[in-house]
Design a protein around this motif. Structure first.
Motif, short mmCIF file in Angstrom:
data_model
loop_
_atom_site.label_atom_id
_atom_site.label_comp_id
_atom_site.label_asym_id
_atom_site.label_seq_id
_atom_site.Cartn_x
_atom_site.Cartn_y
_atom_site.Cartn_z
N ALA A 33 3.58 13.40 -13.99
CA ALA A 33 2.81 14.33 -14.88
C ALA A 33 2.98 15.52 -14.41
O ALA A 33 3.24 16.69 -15.28
CB ALA A 33 2.05 13.91 -14.06
N GLU A 34 3.58 16.19 -12.80
CA GLU A 34 3.40 17.88 -12.90
C GLU A 34 4.21 17.92 -13.75
O GLU A 34 4.94 19.22 -13.84
CB GLU A 34 4.03 18.24 -11.49
CG GLU A 34 2.31 17.99 -10.99
CD GLU A 34 2.60 18.12 -9.30
OE1 GLU A 34 4.06 18.66 -9.06
OE2 GLU A 34 1.14 17.88 -8.61
N LYS A 35 6.10 17.34 -13.58
CA LYS A 35 6.93 17.59 -14.29
C LYS A 35 6.69 17.77 -15.86
O LYS A 35 7.01 18.09 -16.13
CB LYS A 35 8.13 16.46 -14.16
CG LYS A 35 9.65 17.04 -15.00
CD LYS A 35 10.70 15.60 -13.90
CE LYS A 35 11.84 15.68 -14.70
NZ LYS A 35 12.39 14.80 -14.02
N ARG A 78 0.86 -1.06 0.31
CA ARG A 78 -0.05 -0.07 -0.03
C ARG A 78 0.53 1.42 0.20
O ARG A 78 0.26 2.22 -0.88
CB ARG A 78 -0.92 -0.35 1.38
CG ARG A 78 -1.98 1.00 1.23
CD ARG A 78 -2.58 0.99 2.72
NE ARG A 78 -2.12 1.47 3.81
CZ ARG A 78 -1.38 2.45 3.96
NH1 ARG A 78 -1.71 3.29 3.19
NH2 ARG A 78 -0.29 2.57 5.29
N VAL A 79 2.22 1.30 0.80
CA VAL A 79 2.75 3.06 0.84
C VAL A 79 3.14 2.46 -0.54
O VAL A 79 3.54 3.75 -0.88
CB VAL A 79 3.67 2.35 1.92
CG1 VAL A 79 5.07 3.69 1.94
CG2 VAL A 79 3.06 2.88 3.54
N ALA A 80 3.99 1.44 -1.36
CA ALA A 80 4.35 1.19 -1.70
C ALA A 80 3.94 2.15 -3.52
O ALA A 80 4.30 3.08 -4.29
CB ALA A 80 4.79 0.40 -2.86
N MET A 81 2.09 1.30 -3.18
CA MET A 81 1.64 2.03 -4.37
C MET A 81 1.41 3.80 -4.16
O MET A 81 1.51 4.43 -4.32
CB MET A 81 0.49 1.58 -4.28
CG MET A 81 0.35 -0.40 -4.51
SD MET A 81 -1.29 -1.38 -4.72
CE MET A 81 -2.61 -0.04 -5.54
N GLU A 136 4.58 5.22 -4.95
CA GLU A 136 4.41 5.49 -7.01
C GLU A 136 3.19 6.37 -7.70
O GLU A 136 3.52 6.75 -8.97
CB GLU A 136 3.92 3.37 -7.56
CG GLU A 136 4.78 2.68 -7.15
CD GLU A 136 6.11 3.12 -8.17
OE1 GLU A 136 6.09 3.61 -9.33
OE2 GLU A 136 7.62 2.70 -7.33
N ARG A 137 2.24 6.45 -6.70
CA ARG A 137 0.91 7.45 -7.68
C ARG A 137 1.60 8.73 -7.23
O ARG A 137 1.56 9.96 -7.77
CB ARG A 137 -0.38 6.98 -6.84
CG ARG A 137 -1.16 6.15 -6.62
CD ARG A 137 -2.66 5.81 -6.09
NE ARG A 137 -2.48 5.84 -4.77
CZ ARG A 137 -2.47 5.40 -4.49
NH1 ARG A 137 -2.59 3.95 -4.94
NH2 ARG A 137 -2.34 5.17 -2.80
#
Length: 330
Positions: A203-205, A189-192, A195-196
């Motif tokens: 995406a912002e970059k 969950r933390v990894a997801m 990743e998000r």
């Protein structure tokens, strides 16, 4: 009959959707169950992760669920004598999972679910004994492991009251595995989330790069427009200089024309004067001609007598005519 040590009851009850997805995933990932050591456990963990049941169901329970379904399917497909609907027993037609299990066992569900990849989740092994005296560094590690082990057992068993309420009798290995599954689920969950967040930052970059590229294109367009305006301004300046040169030439030509006009006016005045003189001469010629014709011509101021004949008068008249034509042409 199963022994007491192998019995494990768990508070989570798989739904029909979970069971159907488990059958499809198990049938689609037959290649993961190679029979090698720990291959089945790792494959079942991948299936549980795909089902989203980490911390609720462990690999042993999933394997037991599949074995029970397979056993029930074989009993109904090849029933022993004496079984039938008339005796109130479950049959192939009445069992909810018979058709899906039949499709799975005959290999027709090999592409019904996504293919999974396995990752090794081997349990931590205790530290190997080392020769020589035990230093003080090993004691905290052992104490931490013992404390973690006790925490796992206390967390999963929950004391006598929890066992009475839920009817749980947990083996130590299953408890550790379930705790590991929950820790794995939390880590995933933390990894997801990471990743998000990383995807959001990417995406912002990418958006920032896109905006920057857009700004650079606009700046390049502004520079091109500025260069075009500079070229147009240089052209206007050249045209202005050409107009000024043309104006100077026109002024020069105008001054020249004015001088020529003044000269023409003077010539015209002289021509008018000559014309008046010619008119007087012609009038005098006409009077002389009439006087000669009448025989009344006289010479004044005691000038010698002049004999003027008609031929001399005509020559004088022609000369005056030619002179007059010359004046008219000018």
């Amino acid at each position: 009959m199963e022994t007491k040590d192998s019995v494990m009851m768990f508070p989570y009850k798989m739904t029909d959707e979970d069971t159907a997805n488990l059958i499809k995933l198990r049938a689609s990932n037959e290649a993961l169950f190679t029979g090698k050591r720990n291959a089945s456990k790792i494959a079942w963990r991948a299936v549980i992760r795909e089902l989203g049941l980490q911390g609720k169901v462990n690999s042993g329970q999933a394997s037991k669920k599949w074995e029970n379904l397979k056993k029930k399917y074989k009993e109904l497909k090849y029933p022993p004598g004496g079984l039938g609907a008339g005796n109130g027993d479950v049959t192939a037609a009445s069992w909810h999972w018979f058709y899906l299990m039949n499709e799975a066992m005959e290999g027709r569900l090999s592409t019904s679910a996504p293919a999974l990849t396995t990752v090794s989740y081997a349990d931590d092994e205790p530290d190997s004994p080392r020769p020589g005296p035990v230093t003080s560094r090993t004691h905290p590690r052992k104490r931490r492991k013992e404390g973690m082990k006790n925490e796992i057992l206390e967390f999963l068993t929950g004391g006598a009251e929890r066992e009475e309420i839920l009817g749980i009798e947990v083996k130590e290995g299953d408890a550790i595995e379930m705790y590991a599954d929950r820790e794995e689920a939390e880590l995933e969950r933390v990894a997801m989330e990471t990743e998000r967040e990383r995807a959001g930052l990417d995406a912002e970059k990418a958006g920032a790069h896109t905006h920057r590229a857009g700004f650079e294109r606009e700046l390049a367009a502004i520079d091109r427009d500025r260069a075009a305006l500079e070229r147009e301004k240089a052209g206007v300046d050249r045209d202005r200089a050409a107009v000024e040169r043309d104006r100077a030439l026109l002024e020069k030509d105008r001054a020249l024309m004015e001088r020529e006009r003044a000269a023409m006016d003077r010539d015209w005045a002289m021509l008018e004067k000559d014309r008046a003189t010619l008119e007087r001469e012609r009038a005098m010629l006409q009077r002389d001609k009439e006087a000669i014709k009448n025989g009344t011509f006289e010479v004044k101021n005691d000038s010698p007598a002049m004999e003027l004949d008609t031929e001399a008068l005509e020559r004088r008249e022609r000369f005056l005519s030619l002179f007059e034509k010359l004046i008219e042409k000018l």
